[in-house]
Design an enzyme around this catalytic site. Structure first.
Site, short mmCIF file in Angstrom:
data_model
loop_
_atom_site.label_atom_id
_atom_site.label_comp_id
_atom_site.label_asym_id
_atom_site.label_seq_id
_atom_site.Cartn_x
_atom_site.Cartn_y
_atom_site.Cartn_z
N ASN A 64 -6.65 7.11 5.30
CA ASN A 64 -6.85 6.17 4.20
C ASN A 64 -7.57 4.89 4.62
O ASN A 64 -7.52 3.88 3.92
CB ASN A 64 -5.50 5.81 3.56
N HIS A 81 0.83 -1.20 0.00
CA HIS A 81 0.00 0.00 0.00
C HIS A 81 0.87 1.25 0.00
O HIS A 81 0.62 2.21 -0.74
CB HIS A 81 -0.93 0.00 1.21
N CYS A 82 1.88 1.28 0.88
CA CYS A 82 2.88 2.36 0.95
C CYS A 82 2.37 3.68 1.54
O CYS A 82 3.15 4.64 1.64
CB CYS A 82 3.52 2.65 -0.42
N ASP A 83 1.10 3.74 1.92
CA ASP A 83 0.59 4.99 2.50
C ASP A 83 -0.50 4.66 3.53
O ASP A 83 -1.58 5.25 3.52
CB ASP A 83 0.05 5.91 1.41
N VAL A 84 -0.20 3.70 4.41
CA VAL A 84 -1.17 3.29 5.43
C VAL A 84 -1.24 4.36 6.50
O VAL A 84 -0.24 4.69 7.14
CB VAL A 84 -0.76 1.94 6.07
#
Length: 210
Positions: free
Chosen positions: A72, A65-68
């Site tokens: 979000n 995901h890289c943007d938890v």
């Protein structure tokens, strides 16, 4: 439910409680909203988020995901969570073609290896998930530089976290919950549990409330 290429977007069901960030903000401002955020509901949200990330990690090829972060995670009317915003997500096989990918620039949720200039891995998503378990915006009041320095120095948010809940609700599994949080944000990526183990532990804690 669907997708669109122009503009690029994913179509999902409507989540009237908005994001987890919004839920926590309301809980910090209104006692009635805080009272709704029971331990059962928190564990359901956390378990849903863990299962959503696990689905991505077990995809073929695996997806990071890289943007938890709490903005979000969407929360529906039944207090179930949905992972959203895949703008920074990475398909791991792309790395073999030399694509360097994109990294989130907000250090609040970033794992130490990413803050130190390394590539995000599955364990980096797990670190960010551990930050979700604080049920607040981590590092409130610190500048991005101060957050980076704190994380690289091995500092972490307060445990047990200052939870936005009304009254003195008891939770027998609090120590196990806090240990899970510590495990998720371990400094070394290899020391963090997999999302399958995280989801299992959250399921056990949820069953303990029955």
């Amino acid at each position: 439910m669907g997708l669109c290429q122009l503009p690029p977007c994913i179509i999902t069901e409507y989540c009237p409680r908005e994001s987890l960030y919004d839920v926590l903000k309301q809980a910090s401002q209104r006692p009635d909203a805080a009272a709704e955020l029971t331990w059962r509901r928190r564990l359901i949200i956390a378990l849903d988020a863990a299962r959503g990330l696990l689905y991505l990690h077990l995809s073929e090829p695996p997806i990071l995901h890289c943007d938890v972060k709490s903005p979000n995670i969407l929360v529906d009317e039944s207090w179930h969570a949905k992972i959203c915003d895949f703008n920074l997500s990475e398909i791991l096989r792309r790395r073999r073609s030399g694509d360097e990918g994109t990294a989130a620039c907000n250090p609040t949720w970033l794992a130490p290896e990413v803050l130190d200039g390394g590539r995000a891995e599955a364990a980096s998503d797990i670190y960010a998930f551990g930050m979700l378990l604080t049920w607040q915006l981590p590092w409130r009041g610190l500048t991005p530089f101060q957050v980076r320095r704190a994380v690289l120095d091995g500092r972490r948010p307060e445990v047990p976290p200052a939870l936005p809940v009304s009254g003195a609700e008891q939770f027998a599994g609090l120590e196990a919950y806090c240990q899970l949080m510590r495990d998720c944000w371990a400094h070394e990526p290899t020391e963090r549990p997999g999302l399958d183990a995280v989801a299992h532990q959250l399921s056990v804690l949820l069953e303990g409330l029955a």
